[in-house]
Design an enzyme around this catalytic site. Structure first.
Site, PDB file in Angstrom:
ATOM      1  N   GLU A 125      -4.520   5.913 -14.120  1.00  0.00           N
ATOM      2  CA  GLU A 125      -3.211   6.013 -13.474  1.00  0.00           C
ATOM      3  C   GLU A 125      -2.305   6.996 -14.232  1.00  0.00           C
ATOM      4  OE1 GLU A 125      -0.297   2.844 -11.455  1.00  0.00           O
ATOM      5  OE2 GLU A 125      -2.290   2.080 -11.891  1.00  0.00           O
ATOM      6  N   THR A 185       6.283  -6.271 -20.906  1.00  0.00           N
ATOM      7  CA  THR A 185       5.874  -6.573 -22.280  1.00  0.00           C
ATOM      8  C   THR A 185       4.505  -5.973 -22.596  1.00  0.00           C
ATOM      9  OG1 THR A 185       5.115  -8.666 -21.359  1.00  0.00           O
ATOM     10  CG2 THR A 185       7.145  -8.731 -22.625  1.00  0.00           C
ATOM     11  N   ASP A 200      -2.355  -5.197 -15.283  1.00  0.00           N
ATOM     12  CA  ASP A 200      -2.847  -5.264 -13.900  1.00  0.00           C
ATOM     13  C   ASP A 200      -4.364  -5.095 -13.828  1.00  0.00           C
ATOM     14  OD1 ASP A 200      -0.159  -5.479 -13.536  1.00  0.00           O
ATOM     15  OD2 ASP A 200       0.100  -3.556 -12.547  1.00  0.00           O
ATOM     16  N   SER A 232      -1.149  -3.170  -6.121  1.00  0.00           N
ATOM     17  CA  SER A 232      -2.085  -2.518  -5.200  1.00  0.00           C
ATOM     18  C   SER A 232      -2.781  -1.347  -5.887  1.00  0.00           C
ATOM     19  CB  SER A 232      -1.342  -2.032  -3.951  1.00  0.00           C
ATOM     20  OG  SER A 232      -0.212  -1.261  -4.310  1.00  0.00           O
TER      21      SER A 232
HETATM   22  C1  GLA Z   1       3.695  -2.523 -13.576  1.00  0.00           C
HETATM   23  C2  GLA Z   1       2.698  -1.979 -14.587  1.00  0.00           C
HETATM   24  C3  GLA Z   1       2.259  -3.066 -15.574  1.00  0.00           C
HETATM   25  C4  GLA Z   1       3.463  -3.772 -16.192  1.00  0.00           C
HETATM   26  C5  GLA Z   1       4.459  -4.198 -15.114  1.00  0.00           C
HETATM   27  C6  GLA Z   1       5.721  -4.747 -15.692  1.00  0.00           C
HETATM   28  O1  GLA Z   1       3.071  -3.473 -12.754  1.00  0.00           O
HETATM   29  O2  GLA Z   1       1.563  -1.462 -13.925  1.00  0.00           O
HETATM   30  O3  GLA Z   1       1.439  -2.504 -16.577  1.00  0.00           O
HETATM   31  O4  GLA Z   1       4.069  -2.981 -17.169  1.00  0.00           O
HETATM   32  O5  GLA Z   1       4.800  -3.120 -14.258  1.00  0.00           O
HETATM   33  O6  GLA Z   1       5.474  -5.924 -16.373  1.00  0.00           O
END
Ligand code: GLA
Length: 395
Positions: free
Chosen positions: A163, A31, A175, A122
């Site tokens: 990234e 999302t 993240d 990670s």
């Molecule tokens: C990975 C991506 C996040 C997010 C999740 C799914 O972890 O790095 O930004 O989109 O997938 O929720």
């Protein structure tokens, strides 16, 4: 042959030690890049970057996990570096430079207790710890630190963009935002549109968080993740057609999707339906947690997993097996895959008195069913990353 300079450690300064945690997303999957809602916690495992300022523009890295070293100049193109893990660090440096932080070289040792590619973020732990270290090294070197760096979410956005430029993964903000802004003992309901946050306590005497790493490895760069993101963009473009002006799938609700969804081919309809229902579930889950309704929270986790499995198609048989095993165990409120999917980990919420038993059951039953070993453990909701100086460490 290009000659690399040797990074000369600063003769006086002690290392900067930056640490960033991994995360477990409790609910709100796929999302974030649709400007929706997520509800993660940072965990008590993470990545540490110990950096010694150098007197030139060379970067020398040693990764304990990979048993490899990398060296490059601060202005090298991150996307072509070898070994690939060095791209995360180089990507961060390139985005920081582009945003006005002066380029500085350093020598760093990288260590982690997170499983690599295990769905516990990670990569964001590495980009965030690298960013914190690089900023501190620049500060120590007397560089003027751009004031925007203090604004919430700015460094997280740089790590997210790193990234993309360095690895080609078009990931969202969840993240790095969690790694840099989480609070101990709390889950974080993040609105990924405006980055407003509501912290919701996750009391240790009421609930334990169990993470099971399936051992199945995903590579987000390998395509599935970017493909899903592309499908969301295509669904949005089709729904927008002439007339409607949605900024993202976040702007749809269930009734709008029921009315407009017939304009979508079946696959795109299922992708959009996941995003719409998951956003509603995530907000409801935060409310359930706030009023201590863990039973409801657990049911929403199960619905989330089903939606990710059937509509979004990012689960796999091993993750489904872990969820099934957890849901049969005593004291479990709910269980689901967590993170990008295609492998990685599940998260289960369980009564604290049943956590140890759940860890054992998941490990033994999973191996019996799949022949694979799962790494299963209780994790604690932890605070954000940060920087310290370590005068005792030796360069
Ligand atoms: C990975 C991506 C996040 C997010 C999740 C799914 O972890 O790095 O930004 O989109 O997938 O929720």
């Amino acid at each position: 042959m290009r000659r690399f300079p040797k990074a000369r450690p600063h003769p006086v300064l002690s290392p900067v030690v930056a640490r960033a945690p991994g995360r477990v997303n409790l609910i709100g999957e796929h999302t974030d890049y649709n400007e929706g809602f997520v509800l993660p916690i940072a965990i008590d495992r993470g990545t540490e970057v110990s950096a010694w300022p150098s007197e030139d523009d060379a970067v020398l890295l040693e990764s304990v996990a990979y048993g490899e070293t990398a060296r490059f100049r601060v202005d090298d193109d991150p996307a072509t570096l070898q070994p690939p893990w060095a791209r995360y660090v180089a990507g961060v440096l390139s985005r920081l430079r582009r945003n006005g932080l002066p380029a500085v070289g350093f020598r760093a040792k990288i260590d982690t207790d997170l499983p690599l590619g295990g769905g516990l973020s990670s990569s964001a732990a590495l980009t965030c710890a690298s960013a914190l270290a690089a900023v501190e090294v620049a500060r120590l070197g007397g560089a003027a630190i751009p004031p925007w760096l203090e604004e919430p979410g700015r460094l997280a956005a740089i790590c997210r963009d790193a990234e993309r430029v360095a690895l080609g993964v078009r990931c969202g903000i969840m993240d790095p935002y969690t790694a840099l802004h989480a609070r101990s003992g709390q889950a974080l309901l993040l609105d990924c549109r405006d980055l407003s946050v509501r912290f919701v306590p996750l009391p240790a005497d009421r609930v334990s968080v169990v993470v099971a790493d399936s051992g199945v490895r995903h590579s987000l760069a390998a395509g599935g993740y970017n493909e899903r993101r592309g499908e969301c963009e295509e669904a949005l473009a089709r729904l927008n057609g002439p007339g409607a002006r949605l900024r993202s799938l976040r702007d749809l609700d269930a009734s709008a999707l029921a009315a407009e969804g017939k304009r979508l081919p079946p696959t795109l309809l299922r992708r959009a339906r996941h995003v719409v229902t998951e956003n509603a579930r995530t907000q409801e889950a935060a409310d359930s947690l706030a009023r201590d309704d863990l039973a409801r929270f657990g049911r929403l986790m199960v619905e989330s997993h089903e939606s990710l499995r059937k509509d979004y198609e990012v689960s796999c048989p091993e993750l489904d097996a872990l969820v099934e095993i957890a849901l049969r165990a005593r004291g479990v409120f709910g269980s689901r895959m967590t993170g990008g999917g295609f492998g990685g980990s599940t998260v289960s919420l369980v009564e604290p008195g049943s956590a140890k038993r759940l860890v054992e059951t998941l490990a033994t039953e999973y191996e019996r069913r799949t022949g694979r070993k799962a790494e299963v453990r209780v994790v604690r909701p932890s605070g954000a990353g940060g920087v310290r100086r370590d005068p005792a460490a030796q360069g």
